[in-house]
Write a protein that holds these residues in place. Structure first.
Motif, PDB file in Angstrom:
ATOM      1  N   UNK A 352      -5.733  -4.899  22.849  1.00 49.49           N
ATOM      2  CA  UNK A 352      -5.496  -6.260  22.080  1.00 49.49           C
ATOM      3  C   UNK A 352      -6.716  -6.921  21.402  1.00 49.49           C
ATOM      4  N   UNK A 353      -6.884  -6.721  20.052  1.00 48.04           N
ATOM      5  CA  UNK A 353      -8.175  -6.778  19.329  1.00 48.04           C
ATOM      6  C   UNK A 353      -8.568  -8.217  19.662  1.00 48.04           C
ATOM      7  N   UNK A 354      -7.525  -9.214  19.657  1.00 43.13           N
ATOM      8  CA  UNK A 354      -8.083 -10.658  19.937  1.00 43.13           C
ATOM      9  C   UNK A 354      -8.776 -10.681  21.133  1.00 43.13           C
ATOM     10  N   UNK A 355      -7.968 -10.223  22.383  1.00 43.30           N
ATOM     11  CA  UNK A 355      -8.671 -10.321  23.749  1.00 43.30           C
ATOM     12  C   UNK A 355      -9.848  -9.368  23.878  1.00 43.30           C
ATOM     13  N   UNK A 356     -10.155  -8.401  23.384  1.00 45.59           N
ATOM     14  CA  UNK A 356     -11.162  -7.590  23.355  1.00 45.59           C
ATOM     15  C   UNK A 356     -12.269  -8.425  22.642  1.00 45.59           C
ATOM     16  N   UNK A 357     -12.270  -9.001  21.505  1.00 45.48           N
ATOM     17  CA  UNK A 357     -13.323  -9.909  20.931  1.00 45.48           C
ATOM     18  C   UNK A 357     -13.511 -10.973  21.894  1.00 45.48           C
ATOM     19  N   UNK A 358     -12.644 -11.687  22.522  1.00 44.92           N
ATOM     20  CA  UNK A 358     -12.914 -12.605  23.313  1.00 44.92           C
ATOM     21  C   UNK A 358     -13.916 -12.201  24.633  1.00 44.92           C
ATOM     22  N   UNK A 359     -13.695 -11.030  25.095  1.00 47.56           N
ATOM     23  CA  UNK A 359     -14.146 -10.489  26.254  1.00 47.56           C
ATOM     24  C   UNK A 359     -15.544 -10.194  25.854  1.00 47.56           C
ATOM     25  N   UNK A 360     -15.563  -9.499  24.696  1.00 46.79           N
ATOM     26  CA  UNK A 360     -17.058  -9.059  24.273  1.00 46.79           C
ATOM     27  C   UNK A 360     -18.141 -10.297  23.694  1.00 46.79           C
ATOM     28  N   UNK A 361     -17.357 -11.471  23.272  1.00 43.04           N
ATOM     29  CA  UNK A 361     -18.056 -12.343  22.850  1.00 43.04           C
ATOM     30  C   UNK A 361     -18.612 -13.152  23.989  1.00 43.04           C
ATOM     31  N   UNK A 362     -17.743 -13.519  25.167  1.00 38.51           N
ATOM     32  CA  UNK A 362     -18.139 -14.001  26.433  1.00 38.51           C
ATOM     33  C   UNK A 362     -19.287 -13.055  27.054  1.00 38.51           C
ATOM     34  N   UNK A 363     -19.477 -11.954  26.892  1.00 32.59           N
ATOM     35  CA  UNK A 363     -20.318 -11.086  27.623  1.00 32.59           C
ATOM     36  C   UNK A 363     -21.754 -11.171  26.732  1.00 32.59           C
ATOM     37  N   UNK A 364     -21.605 -11.206  25.266  1.00 35.17           N
ATOM     38  CA  UNK A 364     -22.753 -11.518  24.615  1.00 35.17           C
ATOM     39  C   UNK A 364     -23.376 -12.945  24.810  1.00 35.17           C
ATOM     40  N   UNK A 365     -22.660 -13.943  25.054  1.00 33.20           N
ATOM     41  CA  UNK A 365     -23.201 -15.149  25.379  1.00 33.20           C
ATOM     42  C   UNK A 365     -23.727 -15.063  26.685  1.00 33.20           C
ATOM     43  N   UNK A 366     -23.242 -14.605  27.477  1.00 28.62           N
ATOM     44  CA  UNK A 366     -23.920 -14.537  28.970  1.00 28.62           C
ATOM     45  C   UNK A 366     -25.370 -13.808  28.836  1.00 28.62           C
ATOM     46  N   UNK A 367     -25.056 -12.630  28.129  1.00 27.15           N
ATOM     47  CA  UNK A 367     -26.345 -11.778  27.807  1.00 27.15           C
ATOM     48  C   UNK A 367     -27.589 -12.769  26.955  1.00 27.15           C
ATOM     49  N   UNK A 368     -27.267 -13.246  26.072  1.00 26.40           N
ATOM     50  CA  UNK A 368     -27.948 -14.208  25.226  1.00 26.40           C
ATOM     51  C   UNK A 368     -28.936 -15.087  25.921  1.00 26.40           C
ATOM     52  N   UNK A 369     -28.181 -15.591  27.085  1.00 23.21           N
ATOM     53  CA  UNK A 369     -28.812 -16.875  27.916  1.00 23.21           C
ATOM     54  C   UNK A 369     -29.649 -15.891  28.863  1.00 23.21           C
ATOM     55  N   UNK A 370     -29.191 -14.831  29.408  1.00 17.05           N
ATOM     56  CA  UNK A 370     -29.908 -14.316  30.481  1.00 17.05           C
ATOM     57  C   UNK A 370     -31.167 -13.551  29.873  1.00 17.05           C
ATOM     58  N   UNK A 371     -31.065 -12.877  28.950  1.00 14.70           N
ATOM     59  CA  UNK A 371     -32.298 -12.119  28.202  1.00 14.70           C
ATOM     60  C   UNK A 371     -33.349 -12.904  28.035  1.00 14.70           C
TER      61      UNK A 371
END
Length: 457
Positions: A352-371
């Motif tokens: 599901x493209x929408x679900x995949x983008x939602x998941x990757x976006x969440x992980x990128x947001x978390x990585x941006x905060x942690x990096x």
């Protein structure tokens, strides 16, 4: 209309007491006496045979055509006399004290004292009878021909006497005697049931007084009976769960408001200066951030939203790369860098493209905060439909690696975020038939890995 538990209990108790009084107690006394289990019974076993013999004798009192009243044994009384050779009977006119024709001369002689006494019921035994078991009974009964004293002697109990013995208890006299007692027992049962159910009424009043602002209150179980305590404890557990849920929802709403406040303020500032060269880039970044938050809200509020679209064939590498392109300005602005490595040829997956983008976006947001400042976020698309998002921050301690996927959980209240991104990501990945977990990054940090179910090159 709802049925009353108190009413049901009172009626059940009243019926049980009525059955005990009318049936159970008399019949227990009957069976104890006829069985001879105890010698202390006030009723000898053969005494229960008197009722049928008296009824047979009463049916045999007849008036002759010339107006005389006499004993004309019915076939049933004759059969009884043949089966009980020791049996004797006599009938006396109450008014004249004279015995009716057909009476046993032996009993008439023995009871000649009736001329001198008035008796409604007498138990007796013939003194010269060698059979110690024999006994007699005299009782005044009302017949269609008048009142007569019926004397019977030498009766024996048999199971054929049971129906006549039962009539002794199932009579109007018995009903008049036990009715007040039954009504009193019902009243007592009502008082007992009302008192016994009072803890439930108290608990109901306590529950009714609890609202969304007083979910911290608990019902008292100290005075509750043992049977009601589990119900009250279950209610307290439900209130505790509800309290935690409402607290988490309030914290979630506060976090969401905080998360939305910043991009909205930035967008307002940019809107005041639309000629700035970075305007479109910054607006796109802020809109992306707000879109992510709104999509998280939709996914958290309605599970059906997560499955609103069906899986389709998508190029996994291209989809992830496009998402990274959208995030790159935000990452650069925050003085981080991002590196992507993926397949050199299209890598098609059913997702599901929408679900995949939602998941990757969440992980990128978390990585941006942690990096750390100046660090590099790595994103990899590997064989077997695996996506990795890697940061080099503090990492996730082993005890927290399952908890981070729980809704509203945050390791530190100071950390920005609503606390639902990873929980939603886990749910969306599982809806697509995949899995998500976190591991250590070599040298420090966290590596989030998404493994999707099906793929083909």
């Amino acid at each position: 209309m709802r049925r009353s538990l108190s009413f049901q209990l009172v009626v059940s108790l009243a019926i049980a007491q009525f059955i005990a009084i009318v049936f159970l107690v008399p019949f227990i006394e009957f069976f104890v006496s006829v069985s001879g289990i105890t010698k202390s019974s006030s009723i000898a076993p053969d005494a229960w045979g008197a009722y049928r013999m008296r009824a047979l004798l009463q049916e045999s009192i007849k008036r002759t055509p010339d107006g005389r009243v006499m004993i004309e044994p019915t076939a049933a009384l004759q059969q009884y006399a043949r089966e009980n050779a020791q049996a004797r009977y006599a009938v006396f006119d109450i008014a004249t004290k004279q015995a009716l024709s057909g009476s046993s001369s032996e009993l008439v002689t023995a009871l000649d004292c009736l001329d001198h006494i008035d008796a409604s019921s007498i138990k007796f035994r013939l003194a010269d009878d060698p059979d110690k078991r024999s006994q007699g009974n005299l009782a005044v009964v009302t017949t269609p021909l008048g009142d007569y004293a019926l004397a019977i002697y030498g009766y024996r109990f048999s199971w054929a006497d049971l129906s006549e013995a039962a009539k002794v208890f199932l009579s109007l006299h018995t009903a008049l005697v036990i009715t007040p007692g039954s009504l009193g027992a019902a009243l007592l049962a009502w008082l007992v049931v009302r008192h016994g159910l009072s803890p439930l009424r108290v608990a109901a009043n306590d529950v009714a007084s609890i609202d969304v602002d007083s979910l911290h209150r608990r019902l008292s179980v100290e005075q509750a009976p043992r049977e009601i305590a589990p119900f009250i404890e279950a209610m307290n557990r439900a209130l505790e769960t509800l309290d935690r849920g409402v607290t988490a929802q309030r914290r979630f709403a506060a976090n969401v408001a905080h998360e939305l406040r910043t991009p909205i303020a930035i967008m307002r500032a940019h809107a005041d200066n639309p000629d700035d060269q970075a305007f479109r880039r910054d607006m796109r970044r802020d809109i992306r951030r707000m879109q992510t938050i709104v999509e998280q809200l939709l996914a958290a509020a309605s599970p059906s939203v997560r499955s609103r679209s069906t899986a389709s064939a998508i190029d996994l590498g291209a989809s992830v790369l496009a998402l990274i392109a959208d995030y790159t300005p935000l990452i650069v602005e925050n003085r981080r860098r991002i590196e992507f490595s993926g397949p050199s040829t299209p890598f098609i997956v059913n997702a599901d493209k929408w679900a995949l983008e939602c998941v990757v976006s969440n992980l990128l947001d978390n990585a941006l905060r942690a990096e750390p400042d100046g660090g590099v976020i790595e994103v990899r698309v590997l064989a077997d439909a695996i996506i990795e998002v890697i940061d080099h921050g503090e990492g996730v301690a082993p005890p927290d690696r399952e908890r981070i996927f729980e809704p509203f959980w945050r390791r530190d209240a100071k950390i920005k975020g609503a606390g639902i991104g990873l929980a939603i990501s886990k749910s969306l990945v599982e809806c697509m038939g995949g899995s998500i977990f976190v591991a250590d990054t070599p040298g420090g940090g966290a590596t989030f890995r998404i493994a999707l179910g099906s793929s083909h090159s």
